[in-house]
Design an enzyme around this catalytic site. Sequence first.
Site, PDB file in Angstrom:
ATOM      1  N   CYS A   1       0.832  -1.215   0.000  1.00 48.12           N
ATOM      2  CA  CYS A   1       0.000   0.000   0.000  1.00 48.12           C
ATOM      3  C   CYS A   1       0.864   1.261   0.000  1.00 48.12           C
ATOM      4  O   CYS A   1       1.514   1.575   1.005  1.00 48.12           O
ATOM      5  CB  CYS A   1      -0.932  -0.029   1.212  1.00 48.12           C
ATOM      6  SG  CYS A   1      -1.778   1.521   1.535  1.00 48.12           S
TER       7      CYS A   1
ATOM      8  N   CYS B   1      -0.135   3.969   2.575  1.00 44.40           N
ATOM      9  CA  CYS B   1       0.253   3.523   3.919  1.00 44.40           C
ATOM     10  C   CYS B   1       1.700   3.929   4.212  1.00 44.40           C
ATOM     11  O   CYS B   1       2.026   4.413   5.302  1.00 44.40           O
ATOM     12  CB  CYS B   1       0.111   2.008   4.046  1.00 44.40           C
ATOM     13  SG  CYS B   1      -1.549   1.367   3.766  1.00 44.40           S
TER      14      CYS B   1
END
Length: 308
Positions: free
Chosen positions: A58, A61
């Site tokens: 991600c 993230c």
Amino acid sequence: MKKRILLIALLTGILIGVKQGKAQESGIRFEPLGWKEALEKAGQEKKLIFIDFYTEWCGPCLTMAEEVFPRMEIGNFYNTHFINLKIDAEKGEGKTLREKYKVISFPTYLFIDPHSGEIIHRSSSRQEAETFLFTGKSAVTPSLRSPYLEKEYTLGNRSRELLGNYMDYLASVYQREKVVKLAGEYTALPDFSLKNRQDWEVFVKHIGGIDNPQFREVLAHKPQYDSLYGKTAVDEKLYREFNLSLDTQALRHAPDFRGKEFLTIKNQAEQYIRAKEYNRAIPLLDTLMADPGEFKEQLCHYLKFTSR
């Protein structure tokens, strides 16, 4: 010509780009606890549990981990109010918790009551530091928590406070279509007026674009709104909306505001670039590069965006 625009953008991003500072050790303190241990510790310390659900693949993230979580003001707030957990949603206990709390996108931020194990606030997506601080403060304020806002709205609550708070939350998780819907309900309130500071603040934050009655009202009576809220605040709103619009004619006819001259050149150059008329865009970009004035940072961001 097109290559030259790209080169200008890349060089400008390197030379005058503004980047957030290096990660500080004073950011969020994520604790290496299992779920049962976290519940016990949060209960003992009378704190909520904050979970950052992430995955290794991600990108947002990683951005949050590198640019937002390490910031001092973020760490001060989150460490004071929460037991903080960083959980990989695809490994071990993370998979179980992901299913339990119906986490389907990353990053997802959950705030859990350790006594009931229930979600008291939910958020998501990459967020700027200011927005992420708002997310944390919402979790400790019952009237700003997502389940409360959603329930009250479903039950028909259309008060100024509820609509304003709900729009703030929806904007923080990028639910733009819902924000637009609620903004329409807000401006339909019988006593809505931009001369009311609460209504003005909603307008500034959530009513975008140059083709709406509220924006046209400000353009038509700018000195009056300068007097009410300060020229700086009004100019910033005009700059923000015209920066996102390519209606150069409307911009030329707008009253003077800080940044109007810069935007007139920048927006015209953008029109030429979109039309692939690079030979016409280059002189305008050269003009901005030669003398960006106080808008050096804005020019940098624009050129980096153009290069992408």
